[in-house]
Design an enzyme around this catalytic site. Structure first.
Site, short mmCIF file in Angstrom:
data_model
loop_
_atom_site.label_atom_id
_atom_site.label_comp_id
_atom_site.label_asym_id
_atom_site.label_seq_id
_atom_site.Cartn_x
_atom_site.Cartn_y
_atom_site.Cartn_z
N MET A 100 0.82 -1.21 0.00
CA MET A 100 0.00 0.00 0.00
C MET A 100 0.86 1.27 0.00
O MET A 100 2.06 1.22 0.24
CB MET A 100 -0.93 0.00 1.21
CG MET A 100 -1.92 -1.15 1.23
SD MET A 100 -2.98 -1.15 2.68
CE MET A 100 -3.99 0.31 2.38
N HIS A 101 0.20 2.40 -0.28
CA HIS A 101 0.73 3.76 -0.06
C HIS A 101 1.79 4.24 -1.04
O HIS A 101 2.06 5.43 -1.11
CB HIS A 101 1.31 3.91 1.36
CG HIS A 101 0.47 3.35 2.45
ND1 HIS A 101 -0.86 3.67 2.60
CD2 HIS A 101 0.76 2.48 3.45
CE1 HIS A 101 -1.35 3.03 3.66
NE2 HIS A 101 -0.39 2.31 4.19
N ASP A 147 -2.72 -4.84 0.37
CA ASP A 147 -2.25 -6.16 0.82
C ASP A 147 -2.87 -6.59 2.15
O ASP A 147 -3.16 -7.78 2.36
CB ASP A 147 -0.74 -6.22 0.88
CG ASP A 147 -0.10 -5.13 1.72
OD1 ASP A 147 -0.82 -4.27 2.27
OD2 ASP A 147 1.14 -5.13 1.84
#
Length: 499
Positions: A81-82, A240
């Site tokens: 992520m991110h 995830d």
């Protein structure tokens, strides 16, 4: 028989998995790639490495399984992520992606919080603006690489760059978008107010889907590269952690997951967006439509053991390291490890936090240090369980997952430190399995995510805490909790000196 593919674009590699509609794993393949750390606490990757690994692992699972591409009814995508992937108006990558564990954006996060106001930030995004999140990375690019920033036309999360390569579509989904600091987590849509505060054009952000929704179809170009049939549906998928929770059956109240991957996550399902009053936990949209989750995140969990192996014992396998650690007494005779190798989030949102061994004596040998790393991670995960208790979150069952769950020694350490029984389920394939299930829902094989999980996921075994060891660990836990507050100011000084 219908078949489904799940693809997880991780930090260390991409895993592709093929299952049938009963949840049976038919074939898997993994391809790895490097992580770049150009400066302390920075972390970057080349997005085209993800695409190369995705294409190669798809070809491999099709070859291994013998399943015709025409029998693949749907594909799901998961990923770290991110991370921020910056594209120009020709969809070309402008620079390496800045990852979730990168800590360079402290000043940018403070600026965005001031611009929007902390009350509005929390009300809209259900979280503080953190250095790992995506918004700070975009602002950092504007501040530090203006020539590159001037060329930006789109910003994608890691798995969504792979979606673009597979389908030609710009898209994301609610669970991953929740970790950008630009998303209205309660309303499940981009926040005009946060985008305006950040001075980021809404046109840069992709359309948002629910996780089981079809977001695009395999293009002719991707078909030629992967062997997939053109027109095969690709669902939204999930970040995830949300995808891994689906793959572990965390889709109802009371079932908690404790995951040791590169990061460490304690994850709980929620019927509504519940926010930790002290902002130690994240509140994100779940991959289950219309539901949410709360989670505590350690940045270096399995990553800490990988660092230990690569740095001090590179010729050993994880099995050997765990076997040596199992011979060491609980508590490591007073040796502690703080697992803050890339800063920390829960319970301390501190980009300056550093890893540390504390309490070493001449008696301590290499196995002591290995076990100290494993215990330090378990102490950190226990901090999240304590926060769940404070928030009065129901905990009827804990399911262990991730690479750390494969170690009987590490599972026992977790169970002893938390005092909670830790269960394993019949499938240990993580986010890739979760998004394959989401694809089965999106293409109509199952009517809901809950039905897909109940039909395919069962508890297989459990690890019970040892009462005597739990009592000993309680005393050590109190010491562990005192270490970060004692060192916090020194960590900040170190960061100032080292840059």
């Amino acid at each position: 028989m219908a078949y489904f593919i799940g693809i997880d674009i991780g930090t260390s590699g991409t895993k592709t998995l093929l299952i049938d509609q009963s949840g049976k794993v038919i074939a898997t393949a993994t391809d790895t790639y490097p992580l770049s750390t150009p400066r302390p606490l920075w972390a970057e990757q080349n997005p085209d490495d993800w695409w190369r690994a995705t294409a190669s692992t798809i070809r491999e699972v099709l070859s291994r399984s013998g399943v015709a591409s025409s029998e693949i009814k749907g594909i799901g995508l998961s990923g770290q992520m991110h991370g921020a992937v910056f594209l120009d108006d020709r969809n070309q990558v402008l620079r390496p992606s800045i990852l979730w564990c990168d800590q360079r954006t402290g000043a940018e996060c403070d600026w965005l919080t001031e611009q929007a106001g902390i009350e509005k930030v929390v009300d809209i995004t259900c979280n503080p603006v953190l250095t790992g999140f995506t918004a700070g990375k975009i602002i950092w690019l504007r501040n530090h690489e203006p020539e590159t920033f001037a060329k930006v036309a789109k910003v994608l999360l890691p798995k969504d760059y792979v979606r673009l390569k597979l389908t030609g579509e710009f898209a994301t989904e609610v669970s991953d978008a929740s970790g950008t600091s630009l998303f209205d987590v309660k309303k499940r849509r981009w926040s005009e107010e946060m985008l305006e505060a950040a001075r980021i054009p809404k046109s840069w952000m992709p359309p948002v889907y629910e996780s089981p929704e079809i977001s695009g179809k395999i293009s002719e170009e991707a078909s030629a590269l992967t062997g997939l049939k053109a027109g095969t549906p690709v669902v939204g998928g999930g970040g995830d952690q949300a995808a891994g929770a689906v793959g572990n059956g965390i889709v109802e109240t009371g079932i908690i997951s404790s995951t040791i991957g590169t990061s460490g996550v304690v994850f709980a399902f929620s019927e509504k967006p519940v926010v930790d009053p002290k902002l130690r936990f994240h509140t994100f949209c779940h991959a289950v439509p219309g539901k949410w989750h709360i989670m505590g995140v350690m940045l270096s969990a399995g990553g800490s053991l990988r660092w230990y192996r690569d740095t001090f014992d590179p010729d050993s396998s994880y099995d050997k390291i765990c076997a040596e650690a199992s011979a060491v007494e609980p508590g490591c005779e007073g040796l502690f490890f703080l697992p803050y190798l890339t800063g920390e989030r829960t319970p301390y949102p501190d980009p300056n936090a550093r890893g540390a061994f504390i309490g070493a004596t001449l008696r301590h040998s290499r196995p002591h240090f290995a076990r100290a790393v494993m215990e330090g991670v378990a102490y950190g995960l226990n901090d999240s369980f304590e926060i769940l208790k404070e928030m009065k979150v129901a905990m009827s069952e804990v399911r262990a997952s991730g690479g750390g769950a494969k170690s009987e020694t590490w599972r026992q350490i977790q169970s002893d430190i938390t005092g909670l029984e830790h269960m394993l389920v019949n499938v240990d394939e993580g986010p890739a399995f979760g998004v394959a299930l989401l694809a089965s829902v999106g293409t109509g094989v199952y009517s809901s995510v809950e039905e897909a999980c109940k039909s395919t996921i069962k508890v297989a075994s459990s690890t019970m805490p040892d009462a005597g060891k739990s009592q000993l660990y309680q005393r050590y836990r109190d010491v562990y909790r005192s270490l970060y507050p004692a060192l916090k100011d020194q960590f900040a000084r170190i960061s100032c000196i080292s840059g």
